[in-house]
Design a protein around this motif. Structure first.
Motif, PDB file in Angstrom:
ATOM      1  N   ASP A  20       0.863  -1.176   0.000  1.00  0.00           N
ATOM      2  CA  ASP A  20       0.000   0.000   0.000  1.00  0.00           C
ATOM      3  C   ASP A  20       0.903   1.230   0.000  1.00  0.00           C
ATOM      4  OD1 ASP A  20      -1.606   2.212   0.784  1.00  0.00           O
ATOM      5  OD2 ASP A  20      -3.055   0.865   1.726  1.00  0.00           O
ATOM      6  N   LYS A  21       1.098   1.807  -1.180  1.00  0.00           N
ATOM      7  CA  LYS A  21       2.077   2.881  -1.361  1.00  0.00           C
ATOM      8  C   LYS A  21       1.741   4.114  -0.521  1.00  0.00           C
ATOM      9  CE  LYS A  21       5.762   4.357  -3.637  1.00  0.00           C
ATOM     10  NZ  LYS A  21       5.844   5.754  -3.215  1.00  0.00           N
ATOM     11  N   GLU A  22       0.466   4.473  -0.464  1.00  0.00           N
ATOM     12  CA  GLU A  22       0.085   5.655   0.311  1.00  0.00           C
ATOM     13  C   GLU A  22       0.380   5.454   1.789  1.00  0.00           C
ATOM     14  OE1 GLU A  22      -3.847   8.474   1.188  1.00  0.00           O
ATOM     15  OE2 GLU A  22      -3.967   6.804  -0.230  1.00  0.00           O
ATOM     16  N   GLU A  23       0.041   4.271   2.305  1.00  0.00           N
ATOM     17  CA  GLU A  23       0.307   3.972   3.713  1.00  0.00           C
ATOM     18  C   GLU A  23       1.809   3.950   3.983  1.00  0.00           C
ATOM     19  OE1 GLU A  23      -0.715   0.445   6.990  1.00  0.00           O
ATOM     20  OE2 GLU A  23      -1.657   0.422   4.999  1.00  0.00           O
ATOM     21  N   TYR A  24       2.560   3.389   3.041  1.00  0.00           N
ATOM     22  CA  TYR A  24       4.015   3.335   3.185  1.00  0.00           C
ATOM     23  C   TYR A  24       4.615   4.743   3.202  1.00  0.00           C
ATOM     24  CZ  TYR A  24       8.924   2.435   2.121  1.00  0.00           C
ATOM     25  OH  TYR A  24      10.298   2.417   2.151  1.00  0.00           O
ATOM     26  N   ASP A  25       4.189   5.577   2.274  1.00  0.00           N
ATOM     27  CA  ASP A  25       4.723   6.943   2.201  1.00  0.00           C
ATOM     28  C   ASP A  25       4.416   7.727   3.471  1.00  0.00           C
ATOM     29  OD1 ASP A  25       5.770   6.481  -0.293  1.00  0.00           O
ATOM     30  OD2 ASP A  25       4.108   7.411  -1.380  1.00  0.00           O
ATOM     31  N   ASP A  26       3.212   7.549   4.009  1.00  0.00           N
ATOM     32  CA  ASP A  26       2.848   8.240   5.243  1.00  0.00           C
ATOM     33  C   ASP A  26       3.769   7.808   6.390  1.00  0.00           C
ATOM     34  OD1 ASP A  26       0.811   9.593   4.008  1.00  0.00           O
ATOM     35  OD2 ASP A  26      -0.782   8.247   4.710  1.00  0.00           O
ATOM     36  N   PHE A  27       4.049   6.508   6.462  1.00  0.00           N
ATOM     37  CA  PHE A  27       4.923   5.986   7.512  1.00  0.00           C
ATOM     38  C   PHE A  27       6.334   6.548   7.360  1.00  0.00           C
ATOM     39  CE2 PHE A  27       8.057   2.819   8.864  1.00  0.00           C
ATOM     40  CZ  PHE A  27       7.700   2.647  10.192  1.00  0.00           C
ATOM     41  N   VAL A  28       6.869   6.489   6.148  1.00  0.00           N
ATOM     42  CA  VAL A  28       8.226   6.983   5.893  1.00  0.00           C
ATOM     43  C   VAL A  28       8.319   8.470   6.214  1.00  0.00           C
ATOM     44  CG1 VAL A  28       9.951   7.438   4.104  1.00  0.00           C
ATOM     45  CG2 VAL A  28       8.785   5.221   4.174  1.00  0.00           C
ATOM     46  N   ASN A  29       7.361   9.244   5.753  1.00  0.00           N
ATOM     47  CA  ASN A  29       7.377  10.687   5.990  1.00  0.00           C
ATOM     48  C   ASN A  29       7.279  11.000   7.481  1.00  0.00           C
ATOM     49  OD1 ASN A  29       7.536  11.171   3.241  1.00  0.00           O
ATOM     50  ND2 ASN A  29       5.318  11.384   2.988  1.00  0.00           N
ATOM     51  N   GLY A  30       6.496  10.191   8.209  1.00  0.00           N
ATOM     52  CA  GLY A  30       6.345  10.420   9.640  1.00  0.00           C
ATOM     53  C   GLY A  30       7.648  10.218  10.393  1.00  0.00           C
ATOM     54  N   LEU A  31       8.297   9.072  10.182  1.00  0.00           N
ATOM     55  CA  LEU A  31       9.565   8.809  10.878  1.00  0.00           C
ATOM     56  C   LEU A  31      10.669   9.739  10.393  1.00  0.00           C
ATOM     57  CD1 LEU A  31       8.042   6.338  11.957  1.00  0.00           C
ATOM     58  CD2 LEU A  31      10.186   5.069  11.783  1.00  0.00           C
TER      59      LEU A  31
END
Length: 328
Positions: A207-218
């Motif tokens: 899930d690219k959107e979920e992945y990007d949100d996680f990466v951007n958060g950390l």
């Protein structure tokens, strides 16, 4: 008729006043959320090593075995999005901060690619999620869940009735530096299978959107740490052999790719992976994914030696003013 209406109004007012009174009284009763918020706000310039994240840090690292000026600000069930909000609030003002440490969990990288093994039914899971949101909003001041008032009576499954009976100075769950102790004697009978992740679902893309949100958060927390001049440490805590056997190579690669990405952009990043450590016995695990008190003591010393954070004597006693919690 007027007399009946008057009595009815009085009766309804009393019924409404009771939950309102309970909510107000609960605000005066410290819990793990309110205690940790109060502690960090009173010691902003005293904390050198800030531990953030969820239960894989809260129940795995013991500050007074790790070194001086260490505080465990992690809380079980906390979303990384809450950590981002808290990091934005506190890190820029912590003048003596040298290390920000967070968990890097294997299941963080599933993003819809693992079979769901949650033993909790959907209704109870939704209730548990509302509990986390309620407590984070009410006691940590988290704003991302909206500005509505999250009533504990309506939204929280935590033992608010038990808290009402305790004195003002009592503190649920954590010791004075934020560590939560898991008692090996209280672990479930099938503990070896509890918290084991599901298998990889074939032909399911990330899930690219979920992945990007996680990466951007950390990455945001990493940036805040860097600006403060602090190291950003990611840690994968030890897991039991049943958990190790369920780990998929593709998710491990994604974890390492993420770490490599951060390291390529920031020079304050380090990663310590203890997922496959063989230095822990059965007595060191509460379930397949969480450590007992003995396991936490062992892990803390191992990580301390890796980080070279102001080593302290192994004879320092673990604060016994702590309580066990259960995982859903």
């Amino acid at each position: 008729m007027k007399n009946f209406i008057k009595k009815a109004v009085i009766f309804v007012s009393i019924i409404l006043l009771m939950p309102i009174s309970i909510e107000l009284i609960l605000l005066t009763k410290p819990n793990v959320y309110s205690y940790k918020r109060d502690y960090i706000e009173r010691h902003l310039n005293d904390i050198s090593v800030l531990l953030m994240g969820n239960s894989h840090i809260e129940e795995a690292l013991i500050p007074n075995l790790m070194g001086d000026s260490v505080f465990n600000f992690a809380i079980s069930g906390r979303s990384y999005t809450v950590d981002v909000e808290l990091a934005e609030r506190y890190i820029p003002t912590m003048e003596n901060l040298s290390v920000v440490l967070m968990p890097l969990d294997y299941t963080d990288f599933s993003f819809g690619r693992l079979e769901h093994k949650d033993v909790v039914n959907p209704q109870k899971r939704a209730r548990l999620n509302n509990t986390y949101k309620c407590m984070a909003t009410k006691y940590l001041g988290v704003r991302q869940y909206g500005l509505i008032y999250w009533s504990e009576i309506l939204n929280s499954d935590f033992n608010y009735i038990g808290r009402l009976a305790k004195n003002r100075n009592s503190r649920d769950f954590c010791d004075s530096l934020g560590y939560v102790s898991m008692d090996v004697n209280n672990r479930p009978k099938d503990w070896q299978e509890q918290r084991v992740p599901g298998k990889l679902i074939s032909n399911v893309t990330i899930d690219k959107e979920e992945y990007d949100d996680f990466v951007n958060g950390l990455e945001k927390i990493c940036q805040l740490s860097s600006k403060r001049g602090a190291r950003f440490i990611l840690v994968s805590a030890p897991v039991y052999k049943t958990y190790q056997e369920a780990i998929e190579d593709v998710l491990l690669k994604d974890m390492q790719d993420f770490v490599d990405y951060l390291k390529s952009k920031y020079d304050n990043v380090d990663y310590y992976n203890f997922l496959f450590s063989q230095d822990f016995s059965d007595e060191d695990f509460y379930d397949a994914g969480h450590l007992t008190k003995s396991g936490a003591a062992k892990f803390t010393k191992m990580l301390r030696d890796s980080l070279f954070i102001h080593p302290v004597s192994d004879e320092i006693a673990i604060n016994t003013e702590s309580f066990s919690v259960s995982h859903n």
